[in-house]
Design a protein around this motif. Structure first.
Motif, PDB file in Angstrom:
ATOM      1  N   LEU A 182       0.858  -1.152  -0.074  1.00 45.16           N
ATOM      2  CA  LEU A 182       0.143   0.051   0.036  1.00 45.16           C
ATOM      3  C   LEU A 182       0.853   1.210  -0.152  1.00 45.16           C
ATOM      4  O   LEU A 182       0.366   2.362  -0.464  1.00 45.16           O
ATOM      5  CB  LEU A 182      -1.066  -0.071   1.213  1.00 45.16           C
ATOM      6  N   GLN A 222       0.596   4.003  -2.820  1.00 45.40           N
ATOM      7  CA  GLN A 222       0.265   5.190  -2.332  1.00 45.40           C
ATOM      8  C   GLN A 222       1.231   6.190  -2.757  1.00 45.40           C
ATOM      9  O   GLN A 222       0.660   7.378  -3.247  1.00 45.40           O
ATOM     10  CB  GLN A 222      -0.033   5.354  -0.910  1.00 45.40           C
ATOM     11  N   LEU A 270      -0.583   5.525  -7.589  1.00 42.75           N
ATOM     12  CA  LEU A 270      -1.740   6.355  -7.537  1.00 42.75           C
ATOM     13  C   LEU A 270      -1.518   7.654  -8.285  1.00 42.75           C
ATOM     14  O   LEU A 270      -2.202   8.248  -9.088  1.00 42.75           O
ATOM     15  CB  LEU A 270      -2.351   6.408  -6.226  1.00 42.75           C
ATOM     16  N   GLU A 302      -6.124   8.392  -1.865  1.00 41.19           N
ATOM     17  CA  GLU A 302      -5.140   8.495  -1.171  1.00 41.19           C
ATOM     18  C   GLU A 302      -5.494   8.438   0.213  1.00 41.19           C
ATOM     19  O   GLU A 302      -5.027   7.661   1.421  1.00 41.19           O
ATOM     20  CB  GLU A 302      -4.138   9.707  -1.289  1.00 41.19           C
ATOM     21  N   VAL A 349      -6.609   4.981   1.077  1.00 49.57           N
ATOM     22  CA  VAL A 349      -5.506   3.792   1.616  1.00 49.57           C
ATOM     23  C   VAL A 349      -4.975   4.124   2.721  1.00 49.57           C
ATOM     24  O   VAL A 349      -4.657   3.066   3.577  1.00 49.57           O
ATOM     25  CB  VAL A 349      -4.472   3.917   0.400  1.00 49.57           C
ATOM     26  N   GLN A 402      -4.489   1.588   5.937  1.00 52.21           N
ATOM     27  CA  GLN A 402      -3.139   1.608   6.531  1.00 52.21           C
ATOM     28  C   GLN A 402      -3.321   1.647   8.134  1.00 52.21           C
ATOM     29  O   GLN A 402      -2.786   0.881   8.989  1.00 52.21           O
ATOM     30  CB  GLN A 402      -2.213   2.796   6.248  1.00 52.21           C
TER      31      GLN A 402
END
Length: 165
Positions: free
Chosen positions: A22, A26, A30, A56, A59, A63
């Motif tokens: 991720l 990120q 992205l 963003e 994500v 996280q």
């Protein structure tokens, strides 16, 4: 290794891998993808920047859930899952779910408005899919709230049992 430690260890390996994936996604994928799409000739290219910000933040919500789950696994390993400390981490998970749902609901409402006022985009499939995604998100938020309530009850019962023993 105790048999119950194997799933916890495997879950930690997958959580760490997912978190690393991720971060790369990120920071590299992205922004590059949405910047490329925004350079197109379309008068709706600005939507790509909105999508980037929402993606963003989405994500980031995932996280937060990963970090909190890691902490909960630490409490499981120490046999302290039914304590007040676990409720704090679950509160953060619920907060991330709520934030993610609000992002999804807000983005969906915005996109449905754009689709409605742009005749060449009027396709009923996209709003239906967005509505379904918002419903699924609401169910997940409510499920997390129910699970938090169950954890609270189990924590109280565990505290009561510790007093008796």
């Amino acid at each position: 290794m105790h048999p119950s430690n194997l799933p916890v260890t495997l879950l930690r390996v997958f959580l760490a891998t997912l978190f690393a994936f991720l971060v790369v996604f990120q920071l590299m994928s992205l922004p590059g993808q949405f910047a490329l799409d925004a350079q197109g000739p379309s008068e709706l290219a600005y939507i790509n920047w909105i999508l980037l910000v929402v993606a963003e933040l989405g994500v980031l919500c995932v996280q937060v859930v990963i970090v909190c789950t890691w902490q909960l696994l630490t409490l499981v390993r120490r046999d302290r899952i039914f304590t007040e400390a676990s409720l704090r981490w679950v509160d953060w998970i619920v907060g991330a779910f709520v934030a993610g749902w609000l992002l999804l609901a807000g983005l969906s409402a915005y996109l449905v408005g754009v689709i409605y006022f742009t005749p060449e985009l009027r396709d009923p499939g996209v709003p239906i899919l967005l509505f379904g995604a918002v419903l699924i998100g609401a169910v997940l938020v409510l499920l997390m709230l129910v699970l938090r309530t169950l954890l609270r009850q189990a924590t109280v019962l565990r505290a009561d049992m510790d007093v008796v023993i």
